[in-house]
Design an enzyme around this catalytic site. Sequence first.
Site, mmCIF file in Angstrom:
data_model
loop_
_atom_site.group_PDB
_atom_site.id
_atom_site.type_symbol
_atom_site.label_atom_id
_atom_site.label_comp_id
_atom_site.label_asym_id
_atom_site.label_seq_id
_atom_site.Cartn_x
_atom_site.Cartn_y
_atom_site.Cartn_z
ATOM 1 N N VAL A 18 -1.834 -0.076 -4.686
ATOM 2 C CA VAL A 18 -3.043 0.708 -4.969
ATOM 3 C C VAL A 18 -4.020 0.612 -3.806
ATOM 4 O O VAL A 18 -4.611 1.616 -3.395
ATOM 5 C CB VAL A 18 -3.697 0.262 -6.299
ATOM 6 C CG1 VAL A 18 -5.011 0.997 -6.543
ATOM 7 C CG2 VAL A 18 -2.752 0.491 -7.471
ATOM 8 N N CYS A 19 -4.174 -0.582 -3.234
ATOM 9 C CA CYS A 19 -5.093 -0.755 -2.099
ATOM 10 C C CYS A 19 -4.670 0.097 -0.904
ATOM 11 O O CYS A 19 -5.495 0.780 -0.291
ATOM 12 C CB CYS A 19 -5.162 -2.222 -1.681
ATOM 13 S SG CYS A 19 -5.859 -3.309 -2.928
ATOM 14 N N THR A 20 -3.391 0.058 -0.580
ATOM 15 C CA THR A 20 -2.894 0.860 0.539
ATOM 16 C C THR A 20 -3.142 2.336 0.271
ATOM 17 O O THR A 20 -3.605 3.062 1.161
ATOM 18 C CB THR A 20 -1.399 0.581 0.781
ATOM 19 O OG1 THR A 20 -1.236 -0.813 1.081
ATOM 20 C CG2 THR A 20 -0.854 1.409 1.930
#
Length: 152
Positions: free
Chosen positions: A45-47
């Site tokens: 999700v962060c990427t």
Amino acid sequence: MAIEPGAKAPDFQLRNQHGQTVSLADHRGEKNVVLLFYPFAFTGVCTGELCALRDELPTFVNDDVQLLAVSCDSPFTLRVFAEQEGLDYPLLSDFWPHGEAARAYGVFDEEKGCAVRGTFVIDKEGVVRWSVVNGLPDARDLNEYVTALNGL
């Protein structure tokens, strides 16, 4: 509890992926800041969120706005992450003292040892004007940042 709109944004000094010190005060009087906390580099999700910002970068890094993305990763990890994903904006390390900036903004998860997904739009005077905090698995909507910036 996350900092609410209308509050003075806590200043910080963190190292970016190139080892340079960046502070919130560097932008006071000059640029609005989108301050984005995220759990960890190299996670799904962060990427996705950081690459979506990369793809819309002129909206978030320009003469009026500066994007600052903060995680508890080391500067070395952030450098490799930035190079791998083509992220040309500051990735700031809240590694040591661990989570100090995230704690100041009320978005540090003590149990997991990382920041939750908190975003703060800070005006040129250093006042939080808008914020959103999502749980670890829940991506944020970049369009909400744009709407908040347009309201400044």
